[in-house]
Design an enzyme around this catalytic site. Structure first.
Site, PDB file in Angstrom:
ATOM      1  CE  LYS A 128       8.610   5.165  -4.720  1.00  0.00           C
ATOM      2  NZ  LYS A 128       9.678   4.536  -3.555  1.00  0.00           N
ATOM      3  CB  VAL A 135      11.939  -6.250   4.895  1.00  0.00           C
ATOM      4  CG1 VAL A 135      12.065  -5.628   6.309  1.00  0.00           C
ATOM      5  CG2 VAL A 135      12.035  -5.401   3.691  1.00  0.00           C
ATOM      6  N   GLY A 136      11.244  -9.003   6.286  1.00  0.00           N
ATOM      7  CA  GLY A 136      10.902  -9.917   7.384  1.00  0.00           C
ATOM      8  C   GLY A 136      12.009 -11.118   7.713  1.00  0.00           C
ATOM      9  N   GLY A 180       4.834  -9.856   8.810  1.00  0.00           N
ATOM     10  CA  GLY A 180       5.395  -9.883   7.135  1.00  0.00           C
ATOM     11  C   GLY A 180       6.662 -10.780   7.197  1.00  0.00           C
ATOM     12  N   GLY A 212       8.214 -11.605   4.593  1.00  0.00           N
ATOM     13  CA  GLY A 212       8.893 -11.420   3.267  1.00  0.00           C
ATOM     14  C   GLY A 212      10.134 -11.152   3.284  1.00  0.00           C
TER      15      GLY A 212
HETATM   16  P1  NAD Z   1       7.617  -8.504   0.456  1.00  0.00           P
HETATM   17  O1  NAD Z   1       6.480  -8.778  -0.476  1.00  0.00           O
HETATM   18  O2  NAD Z   1       8.605  -9.541   0.144  1.00  0.00           O
HETATM   19  O3  NAD Z   1       6.871  -9.123   1.808  1.00  0.00           O
HETATM   20  C1  NAD Z   1       5.741  -8.957   2.495  1.00  0.00           C
HETATM   21  C2  NAD Z   1       5.255 -10.085   3.335  1.00  0.00           C
HETATM   22  O4  NAD Z   1       4.524  -9.401   4.162  1.00  0.00           O
HETATM   23  C3  NAD Z   1       4.863 -11.265   2.709  1.00  0.00           C
HETATM   24  O5  NAD Z   1       5.382 -12.545   3.290  1.00  0.00           O
HETATM   25  C4  NAD Z   1       3.538 -11.042   2.746  1.00  0.00           C
HETATM   26  O6  NAD Z   1       2.662 -12.427   2.762  1.00  0.00           O
HETATM   27  C5  NAD Z   1       2.995 -10.306   3.985  1.00  0.00           C
HETATM   28  N1  NAD Z   1       2.124  -9.805   4.081  1.00  0.00           N
HETATM   29  C6  NAD Z   1       1.182  -8.994   3.452  1.00  0.00           C
HETATM   30  N2  NAD Z   1       0.096  -8.496   3.923  1.00  0.00           N
HETATM   31  C7  NAD Z   1       0.011  -8.805   5.322  1.00  0.00           C
HETATM   32  C8  NAD Z   1      -0.847  -8.591   6.255  1.00  0.00           C
HETATM   33  N3  NAD Z   1      -1.802  -8.122   6.291  1.00  0.00           N
HETATM   34  N4  NAD Z   1      -0.415  -9.633   7.663  1.00  0.00           N
HETATM   35  C9  NAD Z   1       0.850 -10.046   7.446  1.00  0.00           C
HETATM   36  N5  NAD Z   1       1.874 -10.409   6.552  1.00  0.00           N
HETATM   37  C10 NAD Z   1       1.299  -9.763   5.640  1.00  0.00           C
HETATM   38  O7  NAD Z   1       7.841  -7.253   0.753  1.00  0.00           O
HETATM   39  P2  NAD Z   1       9.434  -6.750   1.294  1.00  0.00           P
HETATM   40  O8  NAD Z   1       9.978  -6.228   0.301  1.00  0.00           O
HETATM   41  O9  NAD Z   1       9.609  -7.561   2.367  1.00  0.00           O
HETATM   42  O10 NAD Z   1       8.551  -5.451   2.005  1.00  0.00           O
HETATM   43  C11 NAD Z   1       7.849  -5.370   3.322  1.00  0.00           C
HETATM   44  C12 NAD Z   1       7.563  -3.943   3.688  1.00  0.00           C
HETATM   45  O11 NAD Z   1       8.805  -3.139   3.827  1.00  0.00           O
HETATM   46  C13 NAD Z   1       6.886  -2.988   2.624  1.00  0.00           C
HETATM   47  O12 NAD Z   1       6.007  -2.013   3.311  1.00  0.00           O
HETATM   48  C14 NAD Z   1       7.603  -2.247   1.854  1.00  0.00           C
HETATM   49  O13 NAD Z   1       7.448  -0.959   1.064  1.00  0.00           O
HETATM   50  C15 NAD Z   1       8.927  -1.991   2.999  1.00  0.00           C
HETATM   51  N6  NAD Z   1      10.408  -1.817   2.656  1.00  0.00           N
HETATM   52  C16 NAD Z   1      10.752  -2.522   1.820  1.00  0.00           C
HETATM   53  C17 NAD Z   1      12.341  -2.294   1.461  1.00  0.00           C
HETATM   54  C18 NAD Z   1      13.179  -3.429   0.618  1.00  0.00           C
HETATM   55  O14 NAD Z   1      14.370  -3.319   0.827  1.00  0.00           O
HETATM   56  N7  NAD Z   1      12.491  -4.751   0.234  1.00  0.00           N
HETATM   57  C19 NAD Z   1      12.990  -1.271   1.967  1.00  0.00           C
HETATM   58  C20 NAD Z   1      12.282  -0.235   2.622  1.00  0.00           C
HETATM   59  C21 NAD Z   1      11.018  -0.488   3.058  1.00  0.00           C
END
Ligand code: NAD
Length: 368
Positions: A77, A181-182, A177, A179
């Protein structure tokens, strides 16, 4: 960036390198944790408050995640000190300076993380030609666009239904969340017949026991809207998502959202961890005691890094999705079977499997 540094054991780290270039303002750290299985893949995080400790813990997490996924890669990392929202020309200068600094460190393949994106990876590629998570135009697979991590989560959940007497068709799920992933987790689960009964983003969200319209929500988010803008369901505050009763609860936002203070509010059969470390160790054990199945983060959310490894080999999207399905379904089954057989938590089973793989990879290496 000065703090005591504790994580050192027989697995690593292999290298810890600090970079400081006064001419560009670069301050960065790279931790290459373990390369027994192959060159380390791990993201580059940009934030104002990054530390060696954080970098080392994330590097170890990548060693375990890559080993658990059975990838020919170790873990590493990097962190760059800086505000990711700085003017783009300054950001480009900093990222290019970082790429120059790691040019000869061929045991490390850089990917995107918090504060960096596919454009940053394109700059790195221009300088060193050794990264993943690049734009499609230069041969990358845009993992957030195709939903690599969400797809992997949906695969893990489908396997988990065999272990808790649940039919995915008609099963209810909630997403914390909404975003990258969700959204994709919702899309793939809905395609398998599951019903989204609650979703929140940082602004709050919506609940409807009869099912929220996933396509409409995706359209809203696609133009920068909020879950609250959906013209359907009951509005809730963002932290109230933990009270939404459902079969599958998916944390996909921040770390540490399930703790001993709120775990009693969660009423679900499966917690599928999209976010990294979304629950405290005690809260996970409490859930398992109550019969909730936990799909640990580094098993269930490995779709992104598997996609990166496929991209690094020069293969495409189709191969990436096939590899994600194959690896995540086998690993999830392996973890859940081991946990059942050995009477341990699913996290303990996952950590044991990953540690064993790293040790086996280390045993094949020359000792000098
Ligand atoms: P993103 O920024 O696209 O989405 C995050 C979402 O969470 C957003 O909709 C944001 O509004 C919401 N959010 C933030 N704080 C919040 C809270 N307190 N309550 C409710 N919703 C909240 O990020 P992402 O890429 O979807 O990543 C989400 C998580 O998954 C992170 O923890 C990231 O480390 C982990 N992750 C992501 C990936 C990837 O491929 N993107 C891979 C492994 C792990």
């Amino acid at each position: 960036m000065t703090e005591p540094f504790a994580l050192r054991d027989e697995m690593g780290p292999e290298k810890i390198i600090h970079f400081h270039d006064p001419s560009t303002g670069l301050q960065a750290i790279l931790v290459i944790d373990n390369i027994a299985a192959g060159p380390a893949i791990g993201g580059c995080r940009m934030a104002v408050d990054v530390s060696l400790d954080e970098c080392a813990r994330l590097a170890r997490a990548m060693t375990l995640k890559n080993a658990a996924a059975g990838l020919p890669h170790g873990g590493g990392k990097s962190v760059i000190v800086g505000d990711p929202k700085m003017p783009i020309a300054d950001k480009e200068k900093l990222v290019r300076s970082f790429a120059h600094a790691i040019k000869d460190l061929t045991d490390y393949i850089v990917g995107p993380d918090m504060g960096t994106d596919e454009t940053c990876m394109a700059w790195c590629h221009d300088v060193i030609g050794r990264c993943v998570g690049m734009p499609r135009a230069i041969g990358g697979i845009p993992l957030d666009e195709i939903g690599a991590t969400g797809y992997g989560l949906s695969v893990a959940i489908e396997v988990a239904t065999d272990y808790c007497d649940l039919d995915l068709k008609g099963a209810t799920f909630a997403i914390q969340g909404f975003g990258s992933v969700g959204i994709h987790t919702a899309r793939f689960l809905a395609a398998k017949g599951a019903v989204l009964v609650g979703a929140v983003d940082i602004h709050g969200g919506k609940v409807d026991p009869n099912g929220l319209d996933v396509d409409a929500l995706m359209a809203i988010k696609g133009v920068g809207g909020r879950v609250l803008d959906l013209d359907q369901g009951r509005s809730i505050e963002r932290d109230a998502i933990i009270d939404v009763e459902c079969d599958i609860w998916v944390p996909a936002a921040r770390p540490d959202v399930i703790t001993m203070d709120n775990v009693h509010r969660l009423n679900t059969k499966i917690v599928a961890q999209g976010a990294n470390i979304p629950a405290s160790a005690e809260a996970e054990l409490e859930l398992e005691k109550r019969g909730t199945l936990i799909l640990p983060d580094f098993i269930a959310n490995a779709g992104g890094v598997i996609c990166g490894a496929v991209e690094y080999l020069g293969s495409g999207e189709y191969q990436a999705m096939s590899m994600i399905a194959e690896k995540i379904s086998a690993n999830t089954r392996n973890v859940l079977e081991s946990a059942k057989r050995d009477g341990v938590s699913s996290r303990q089973a996952a950590v044991t499997i990953a540690n064993d793989r790293v040790r086996r990879a280390m045993s094949y290496r020359k000792t000098h």
